[in-house]
Structures are given as C-alpha cells and as structure tokens.
Design an enzyme around this catalytic site. Structure first.
Site, PDB file in Angstrom:
ATOM      1  N   ASP A  23     121.321   9.737  -8.778  1.00  0.00           N
ATOM      2  CA  ASP A  23     121.396  10.781  -9.796  1.00  0.00           C
ATOM      3  C   ASP A  23     122.768  10.742 -10.483  1.00  0.00           C
ATOM      4  O   ASP A  23     123.165  11.689 -11.157  1.00  0.00           O
ATOM      5  CB  ASP A  23     121.111  12.166  -9.201  1.00  0.00           C
ATOM      6  CG  ASP A  23     122.088  12.590  -8.111  1.00  0.00           C
ATOM      7  OD1 ASP A  23     123.090  11.872  -7.886  1.00  0.00           O
ATOM      8  OD2 ASP A  23     121.849  13.626  -7.472  1.00  0.00           O
ATOM      9  N   MET A  27     123.084  10.457  -4.076  1.00  0.00           N
ATOM     10  CA  MET A  27     122.701  11.744  -4.667  1.00  0.00           C
ATOM     11  C   MET A  27     123.817  12.746  -4.442  1.00  0.00           C
ATOM     12  O   MET A  27     124.405  12.804  -3.357  1.00  0.00           O
ATOM     13  CB  MET A  27     121.387  12.249  -4.070  1.00  0.00           C
ATOM     14  CG  MET A  27     121.356  12.338  -2.563  1.00  0.00           C
ATOM     15  SD  MET A  27     119.733  12.838  -1.965  1.00  0.00           S
ATOM     16  CE  MET A  27     120.042  12.828  -0.178  1.00  0.00           C
ATOM     17  N   HIS A  28     124.108  13.502  -5.487  1.00  0.00           N
ATOM     18  CA  HIS A  28     125.171  14.507  -5.369  1.00  0.00           C
ATOM     19  C   HIS A  28     124.949  15.708  -6.269  1.00  0.00           C
ATOM     20  O   HIS A  28     125.600  16.727  -6.107  1.00  0.00           O
ATOM     21  CB  HIS A  28     126.519  13.868  -5.731  1.00  0.00           C
ATOM     22  CG  HIS A  28     126.670  13.589  -7.197  1.00  0.00           C
ATOM     23  ND1 HIS A  28     126.101  12.496  -7.798  1.00  0.00           N
ATOM     24  CD2 HIS A  28     127.295  14.275  -8.184  1.00  0.00           C
ATOM     25  CE1 HIS A  28     126.382  12.503  -9.089  1.00  0.00           C
ATOM     26  NE2 HIS A  28     127.102  13.572  -9.351  1.00  0.00           N
ATOM     27  N   ARG A  29     124.023  15.617  -7.229  1.00  0.00           N
ATOM     28  CA  ARG A  29     123.833  16.711  -8.184  1.00  0.00           C
ATOM     29  C   ARG A  29     123.349  17.976  -7.474  1.00  0.00           C
ATOM     30  O   ARG A  29     122.429  17.913  -6.649  1.00  0.00           O
ATOM     31  CB  ARG A  29     122.800  16.323  -9.233  1.00  0.00           C
ATOM     32  CG  ARG A  29     123.109  15.060 -10.002  1.00  0.00           C
ATOM     33  CD  ARG A  29     123.813  15.343 -11.287  1.00  0.00           C
ATOM     34  NE  ARG A  29     124.106  14.093 -11.997  1.00  0.00           N
ATOM     35  CZ  ARG A  29     124.617  14.038 -13.211  1.00  0.00           C
ATOM     36  NH1 ARG A  29     124.902  15.163 -13.846  1.00  0.00           N
ATOM     37  NH2 ARG A  29     124.852  12.883 -13.787  1.00  0.00           N
ATOM     38  N   PRO A  30     123.941  19.126  -7.786  1.00  0.00           N
ATOM     39  CA  PRO A  30     123.469  20.373  -7.175  1.00  0.00           C
ATOM     40  C   PRO A  30     121.972  20.601  -7.354  1.00  0.00           C
ATOM     41  O   PRO A  30     121.314  21.130  -6.459  1.00  0.00           O
ATOM     42  CB  PRO A  30     124.292  21.446  -7.905  1.00  0.00           C
ATOM     43  CG  PRO A  30     125.558  20.740  -8.284  1.00  0.00           C
ATOM     44  CD  PRO A  30     125.130  19.333  -8.619  1.00  0.00           C
TER      45      PRO A  30
END
Length: 381
Positions: free
Chosen positions: A300, A219-222
């Site tokens: 994501d 996961m990395h999406r803001p």
C-alpha cells in the site's frame, strides 16, 4: 554560485533528495551550493540518521524537529521556522519534493516573499481531494516556478489544469508562467544506483529469509492496518496465497503494525505459518534487494509500487486508487484495495496465469537528477 535550500521532512523525501545531492556532488559542486533543512516531520532520530548515512546524503544544516501534530499546527510551525532560515541563508531558490506538509509549508513561505520554488515530482494526481497529499500536490504545483514531472501522465495532468508545458529560456522564472520539464523519476535514479552498487549480500541468510520463490508484502496505511476486520481480510489473503500457490511471503512490519497484530490473537494466528516470514521494517537498500528477488510485490506504499516497476516485478496495490496511473495502464500492477478476494485473485493472475508483462521506460533513463541540476543552473544563473 547558486544557493539552493532543500527542504525535506519525511523518509521518502530523504530518498529523493539523495539523488539530487549525489548529482551536485559528482557534477555540479562548483555551480550549486546546497543547504539542507530537515523539518523533522518524521522525527525519529534513529530512522533519519540511518537514511542520511545509508543514502549518502550530506548532513542537514538545520533540523527543526517539528514532529507530529495536526495539519494546521504542523504546517504553521514549519512555516515560522522555515521563514527564519530563508532570512538567514538568502537562497536563490527553495527545492521541495512530493506532497508532504513540509513541502506545502516551504512553498507557502517562499511564494509570499517572491522566492522561486523548484518542485520535484510535480504533476502527480489522484484526483481525490479527500487525501491531504492531493491537496498539497495541487497547491504546490500552482506556487512553483520550476516543475519537474516524472512521467507523461503528470504532463497530461498539468495541461488539463492550464499549465503551458513549453518552457522558454529567455523568460524569467515566475509562478505565473512556470517552467515545466518532463524529467523522469529520481526514485528510478536511486534504485539503479543502489542496485548496482550493492551487488549480492548475505542479507537473506543473516535474516533467516528465503531468497527465492517469495512474495514481498508491505502495509502501513491506517486504512489497512487500523481496523481489525480489514486487516484480518488482508492476512487471510496472505495465508491463502502461501497455501494455494506454494510460495513464501516476506512481510516487513512497522513496529506499530506489529503491535496491533500482537494484541489480537486471531490476527497473530494468521501469521503463524511456516512460509510467512515476518521481519522488522527494512532499510531502503534492503528493500531494493527484496524487490530484486521477489516474484510479486503486494503493497500500500506509493514508493514501493513504483520500485516494483523499476525492478520489473508485478505489483498488487492495496489501495482504491493510485496517483501512478501509468502503472495500472501498463498492465503490470492491479488495484486490489484491502479486499481479500481481489488480493487472492490478483496473486493467482500474476503467479499462476503467468501473463506476459512489458515494462517500458515510463520513468526516464535513471539520469533525472543530473537533468534537474542542469536546468536549475541554466535558469537560475
């Protein structure tokens, strides 16, 4: 000799460019001269150097080191510098990938001086212009003279937008009547190439990670990691998965995400479980190895959701929508957004209910890059 100016700037583009550079090196070295321009959109020199070395990409001739910034400043700065490089190199065409600001900047410069644009990963649509990537995709496709489309869904999208998908050999290249090709996905080329090349390594033992009975999560999406309440729901879902379904979770964390969690005691506590293995961000080759051994992928990332499919693994996509709609239609992936209940339900479905899954060849035969090079030679000579 055809001179192609390849413009890349973000890590996913490094991976895609590796396939084309490899095809040129192995099959078209006497017909295509590739000059690589790195905009520096992802500007960490350590990350860039690792990708170039690991993926066997030729060293870039130009690095603009543009770095981060708002969309207007970043794109404008790129355009000014790209225009200078085009003037110096006089390429036959510009080759771009995907949907980043680097891609948009290159397209805007090239079309204004009537230089053909070759767009790899064309036709991809989420139909949501709230995302800057969707805006970039639309604009770039409509400025390109050659569109290479990874899947049937992309062809359908272009037809809806009025593109003529019948490419005629005797017509000159033009953005007014671009040539459209269903080529397969060059990411699939890379997955197969590096999977077969790597074999097995001591990666799991060296990292202290389980090599069986684990779920791979990224996961990395803001929208997922910047809001503590949303992130807490995701981490609670991970905790439920390991406790209820008896599996482990391997969670490679970007340094920024790790820092956010470390600053919040409640979030940090949720990861304190003997079967949740947090590890630093991994390389592309290490990610392939993790995907190969995973029972399920939760992500994501647009690239990772496709890689899961390439490796024939079910996937939970922590987004409200995906441009890769064929994954959802195939029944091998489920959109779960950042909703704790949906993530838990999806994990139970794939791991406990054990549905029979089929992974047809949606993305070609792993030879997309050679096909693309062949068409470039045919239409630019």
């Amino acid at each position: 000799m055809i001179k192609i100016l390849t413009i890349i700037g973000a890590r996913p583009q490094f991976i895609k460019a590796a396939a084309i550079s490899r095809a040129i090196r192995d099959h078209y070295y006497s017909e295509i001269d590739e000059v690589i321009l790195h905009t520096g959109q992802h500007y960490d020199p350590n990350m860039s150097d690792v990708f170039f070395t690991e993926l066997e990409i030729p060293k870039e001739k130009y690095n603009l080191r543009i770095g981060s910034g708002n969309h207007a400043n970043q794109t404008a700065s790129m355009m000014v510098e790209i225009d200078k490089v085009i003037s110096a190199e006089s390429p036959s065409a510009v080759l771009v990938y995907g949907d980043t600001n680097s891609t948009l900047a290159a397209c805007l410069v090239a079309i204004k001086i009537h230089l053909p644009v070759i767009h790899v990963e064309a036709g991809v649509r989420s139909y949501n212009k709230a995302f800057p990537e969707e805006v970039n995709r639309l604009i770039c496709d409509h400025m390109s003279s050659m569109l290479f489309v990874p899947s049937d869904a992309g062809i359908d999208s272009l037809i809806k937008e009025g593109f003529d998908t019948v490419s005629r050999l005797n017509e000159p290249l033009s953005p007014n009547r671009p040539k459209v090709f269903r080529c397969g996905d060059i990411m699939y080329d890379n997955t197969l190439y590096f999977r077969d090349k790597m074999g097995e390594t001591d990666f799991f033992e060296r990292k202290g990670l389980p090599n069986t009975n684990f779920v791979l999560c990224t996961m990395h999406r803001p929208s997922n990691v910047d809001h503590p309440d949303i992130l807490e729901g995701i981490l609670r879902a991970f905790r439920t998965i390991v406790e209820e379904l008896g599996v482990c979770i391997i969670l490679p964390l970007h340094p920024r995400t790790k820092e956010i969690i470390a600053k919040n005691e409640a979030l940090d506590a949720l990861l304190s479980h003997s079967r949740i293995f947090v590890t630093p961000a991994v390389s592309f080759l290490e990610m392939i190895l993790l995907e190969k051994h995973a029972l399920l992928v939760i992500t994501d990332s647009g690239g990772v959701q496709k890689e899961a499919y390439f490796m024939k693994k079910p996937c939970l996509i922590m987004l409200e929508e995906t441009p890769w709609t064929e994954l959802i239609e195939s029944g091998t992936a489920i959109l779960v957004a950042s909703d704790q209940a949906r993530i838990e339900h999806g994990a139970r479905y794939f791991l406990k209910d054990s549905p029979v899954l089929s992974f047809p060849d949606l993305y070609g035969d792993g030879k997309s890059a050679v096909y693309i090079c062949e068409k470039i030679v045919t239409h630019l000579n």
